[in-house]
Structure formats: structure tokens, C-alpha cells
Write a protein that holds these residues in place. Structure first.
Motif, mmCIF file in Angstrom:
data_model
loop_
_atom_site.group_PDB
_atom_site.id
_atom_site.type_symbol
_atom_site.label_atom_id
_atom_site.label_comp_id
_atom_site.label_asym_id
_atom_site.label_seq_id
_atom_site.Cartn_x
_atom_site.Cartn_y
_atom_site.Cartn_z
ATOM 1 N N ILE A 82 0.836 -1.204 0.000
ATOM 2 C CA ILE A 82 0.000 0.000 0.000
ATOM 3 C C ILE A 82 0.872 1.256 0.000
ATOM 4 O O ILE A 82 0.611 2.210 -0.737
ATOM 5 N N VAL A 83 1.921 1.245 0.828
ATOM 6 C CA VAL A 83 2.828 2.400 0.907
ATOM 7 C C VAL A 83 3.447 2.694 -0.456
ATOM 8 O O VAL A 83 3.612 3.867 -0.835
ATOM 9 N N ASP A 84 3.791 1.635 -1.198
ATOM 10 C CA ASP A 84 4.368 1.819 -2.541
ATOM 11 C C ASP A 84 3.442 2.591 -3.472
ATOM 12 O O ASP A 84 3.903 3.181 -4.454
ATOM 13 N N ARG A 85 2.155 2.588 -3.185
ATOM 14 C CA ARG A 85 1.178 3.215 -4.065
ATOM 15 C C ARG A 85 0.656 4.554 -3.527
ATOM 16 O O ARG A 85 -0.294 5.104 -4.061
ATOM 17 N N PHE A 89 4.804 8.842 0.382
ATOM 18 C CA PHE A 89 5.901 8.095 0.990
ATOM 19 C C PHE A 89 7.121 7.957 0.067
ATOM 20 O O PHE A 89 8.152 7.422 0.493
ATOM 21 N N ASN A 90 7.022 8.423 -1.178
ATOM 22 C CA ASN A 90 8.128 8.269 -2.116
ATOM 23 C C ASN A 90 9.396 8.950 -1.628
ATOM 24 O O ASN A 90 10.510 8.570 -1.997
ATOM 25 N N ARG A 91 9.251 9.992 -0.832
ATOM 26 C CA ARG A 91 10.419 10.731 -0.330
ATOM 27 C C ARG A 91 11.319 9.851 0.514
ATOM 28 O O ARG A 91 12.497 10.156 0.712
ATOM 29 N N TRP A 92 10.754 8.773 1.063
ATOM 30 C CA TRP A 92 11.548 7.887 1.911
ATOM 31 C C TRP A 92 11.916 6.576 1.201
ATOM 32 O O TRP A 92 12.530 5.700 1.812
ATOM 33 N N LYS A 93 11.553 6.464 -0.056
ATOM 34 C CA LYS A 93 11.922 5.282 -0.837
ATOM 35 C C LYS A 93 13.410 5.363 -1.159
ATOM 36 O O LYS A 93 13.882 6.361 -1.714
ATOM 37 N N GLY A 245 12.470 -1.480 1.305
ATOM 38 C CA GLY A 245 12.961 -0.442 0.414
ATOM 39 C C GLY A 245 12.766 0.967 0.928
ATOM 40 O O GLY A 245 12.955 1.937 0.175
ATOM 41 N N TYR A 246 12.416 1.112 2.219
ATOM 42 C CA TYR A 246 12.141 2.437 2.778
ATOM 43 C C TYR A 246 13.057 2.739 3.962
ATOM 44 O O TYR A 246 13.289 1.884 4.818
ATOM 45 N N GLU A 247 13.540 3.960 3.993
ATOM 46 C CA GLU A 247 14.366 4.458 5.078
ATOM 47 C C GLU A 247 13.680 5.676 5.683
ATOM 48 O O GLU A 247 13.592 6.742 5.070
ATOM 49 N N PHE A 248 13.152 5.489 6.907
ATOM 50 C CA PHE A 248 12.426 6.556 7.588
ATOM 51 C C PHE A 248 13.285 7.181 8.688
ATOM 52 O O PHE A 248 14.205 6.528 9.208
ATOM 53 N N PRO A 249 12.975 8.409 9.094
ATOM 54 C CA PRO A 249 13.687 9.011 10.230
ATOM 55 C C PRO A 249 13.475 8.221 11.524
ATOM 56 O O PRO A 249 14.287 8.310 12.440
ATOM 57 N N TRP A 250 12.384 7.459 11.575
ATOM 58 C CA TRP A 250 12.086 6.672 12.773
ATOM 59 C C TRP A 250 12.453 5.187 12.609
ATOM 60 O O TRP A 250 12.076 4.361 13.434
ATOM 61 N N SER A 251 13.198 4.860 11.565
ATOM 62 C CA SER A 251 13.644 3.470 11.380
ATOM 63 C C SER A 251 14.482 3.030 12.577
ATOM 64 O O SER A 251 15.233 3.826 13.165
#
Length: 315
Positions: A82-85, A89-93, A245-251
Motif C-alpha cells: 500500500i505504501v508503494d502506491r 511516501f516516495n520521499r523515503w523510498k 525499500g524504505y528508510e524513515f527518520p524513525w527506522s
């Protein structure tokens, strides 16, 4: 057929008779009966109710482990799909230019389902005899949370070590071409691709998850199936998140620097080499197999510093 509650002993405690359909008690009736027993936690009531309701430990264990595997795996993959679509959220891809298509998801899903139901289901369903033979307990009481925590942490470390060395071996010669290359079809990984792998690789990695608990209990005689379920759940969540495939500030790795995370494994898929570990970063750091431009720059800086230090000593 008498009710399983009629003066029967199951999991080391006696379940008293209750008013229910003796031939087909529902789970809710079973839970109501077990809830009347004193001294059981909520988790123990659910655990005992489930095994008592099924009435066959082999069936119950196989169904439990297979359901956990499917529910956790696909349940965790769905949010990433869902996030991929969602463009927000693309900014964190990590590799934003390589968004997986619906077709790629569909082809990956078909392969994963075949692997789950034709390859992995058999060893999962046959695990109960090994559980009994090894001495893994299914009975009450469930171990305290501190025991579960340190045993699960140990399995993470052992599996990470196994994953590092077997994964690294699969990047050499025929092993890569014949086995591991399939998993590298997607240079920009996504959650569903976590278990997109050759059957041989799937079995090797399965040992890392299931084998160490069995070895541990053979050596110590102290392991509960509940702990194994928590461990399997955690390992599945970690694997899917590492392929997200996602890198978040809260990872998580921002708070636990030794945790691998998606950025660590994404670089492995992008560069096809390095970052072989699954959960942690220490093996790649110690063995100098970290992947990516920053890691390469850091290694070169260290080599240059070592060379300069050696030259100073030789003067």
C-alpha cells in the motif's frame, strides 16, 4: 465421543466439565472452560484453549506455525504494498526511481505462494515430532517474559551469524548462478520479495530460523514452543521490513545503531555484493564487507590511514 473437558488432563492441568456440545465444542466454549481455572494468565488461557480445542497436538502445532508464518508474512507485506502506491511516501523510498510494478508484485506473489505451500509447508507441518523429540515444551506454564526475551535475542544473534556466512557463500561462483541469483532478480527489493528465493536457499535459511532453537533445547532442555512462535514472528517481521525499500527518520537502526534495517539490505540488492548479514551490522563491519559508496569511502580512508602510519614507522 466424550468431551475433552470430561475429567481429562491436558497440558499438565485438569479441565473441569462444562455445559457444551460434547461432540463439537466451539473455541469460545473451550476458552470459557479454561478461563475458570485459577492461576492462568490471559496468554496461557488462549494457549491451553487452542490446544485443547484442536485435540490433536501434531495438528495443532502444524496449524499454529503455518498460520503464524502466512499471517505475519503477508500481513506485514500488505502495508508495504500500500505504501508503494501512496506518493507521499516516495520521499523515503531508498531507490525511488525503481518502484515495483503490479506485474512484478503478481509474479513474485505466485512464486512465493508456490514456495510456501509446496516447499515450506511440509517441514513446518512435520516440525511437531522434532519439537517433541528435541524436548521443546508445548505445555503450561508459558515461560516468563525475561526468559522469552533473552532466548529470542540469542536466536537473533545465532541466525544472523548463520545468515552472514551462508549468504556470503552463495555469492560465489556456481552457488550464485544456480541458487542465489533468483533472489537478486529485484535490484530494488520490496516486502513480498523477502522469500522470493530458490528452494535450496529457502531450506538453508529455514535452518537458521528453526535449527538453532532445536539445537539449543537439545543442549539445555529448556525451551517452550511459545518462545519459538515469538522468535519466528520477530524474524519474519525483520525480514520483510529489511526488504521494504524504505528508510524513515524513525527506522529502528537510528535508535539501535547495530540493527541492520532496510538501508543496509537495500544496498546489498543495489550493488549485488556486501551487507550479507540479516539483522545486525557487526559481521559486515568486522569482516569489512559493508556495501555502498559510504562504506567504500570509509574503507579506503582506513586503508590510507593505515598505509600512512606504516610509512611513518618505517622512516
Amino acid at each position: 465421543m466424550s468431551s475433552v473437558f470430561d475429567n481429562s488432563v491436558h497440558f499438565g492441568f485438569q479441565v473441569t466439565a462444562v455445559s457444551m456440545n460434547a461432540t463439537s465444542p466451539t473455541f469460545l466454549r473451550t476458552y470459557a472452560a479454561v478461563s475458570g481455572l485459577a492461576g492462568l494468565s490471559w496468554t496461557e488461557k488462549l494457549w491451553a484453549s487452542y490446544y485443547t480445542w484442536i485435540g490433536n497436538d501434531i495438528l495443532a502445532t502444524g496449524l499454529l506455525l503455518f498460520t503464524i508464518h502466512e499471517a505475519v508474512y503477508f500481513g506485514r507485506c500488505l502495508p508495504w504494498f500500500i505504501v508503494d502506491r501512496i506518493p507521499y511516501f516516495n520521499r523515503w523510498k531508498i531507490q525511488s526511481a525503481k518502484m515495483p510494478s503490479n506485474q512484478e508484485h503478481w509474479e513474485c506473489l505466485k512464486s512465493v505462494l508456490v514456495s510456501h505451500f509446496l516447499m515450506e509447508a511440509v517441514p513446518i507441518w512435520l516440525l511437531h515430532p522434532w519439537v517433541l523429540r528435541a524436548g521443546i515444551s508445548c505445555q503450561l506454564p508459558i515461560p516468563p517474559i525475561a526468559t522469552v526475551a533473552w532466548q529470542v535475542a540469542m536466536f537473533y544473534v545465532l541466525e544472523d551469524t548463520w545468515h552472514y556466512w551462508t549468504h556470503r557463500a552463495m555469492h560465489y561462483g556456481a552457488l550464485y548462478k544456480m541458487i542465489h541469483k533468483k533472489h537478486h532478480r529485484y535490484a530494488a527489493p520490496f516486502g513480498l520479495a523477502t522469500e522470493y528465493a530458490h528452494p535450496v536457499e529457502a531450506m538453508v535459511l529455514f535452518f537458521g530460523t528453526a535449527g538453532f532453537p532445536i539445537i539449543f533445547v537439545l543442549l539445555t532442555g529448556n525451551l517452550h514452543l511459545f518462545t519459538v512462535c515469538i522468535w519466528v514472528t520477530g524474524r519474519l517481521l525483520q525480514g520483510v521490513d529489511a526488504h521494504s525499500g524504505y528508510e524513515f527518520p524513525w527506522s529502528l537502526h537510528h535508535f539501535l545503531p547495530f540493527w541492520a534495517g532496510a538501508d543496509h539490505h537495500d544496498d546489498h540488492h543495489r550493488y549485488f555484493i556486501g551487507n550479507y548479514a540479516s539483522s545486525f551490522r557487526f559481521w559486515d563491519y568486522v569482516m569489512q564487507t559493508e556495501s555502498g559508496a559510504l562504506a567504500k569511502q570509509d574503507r579506503e580512508s582506513k586503508m590510507k590511514g593505515a598505509a600512512e602510519e606504516k610509512a611513518k614507522k618505517s622512516i
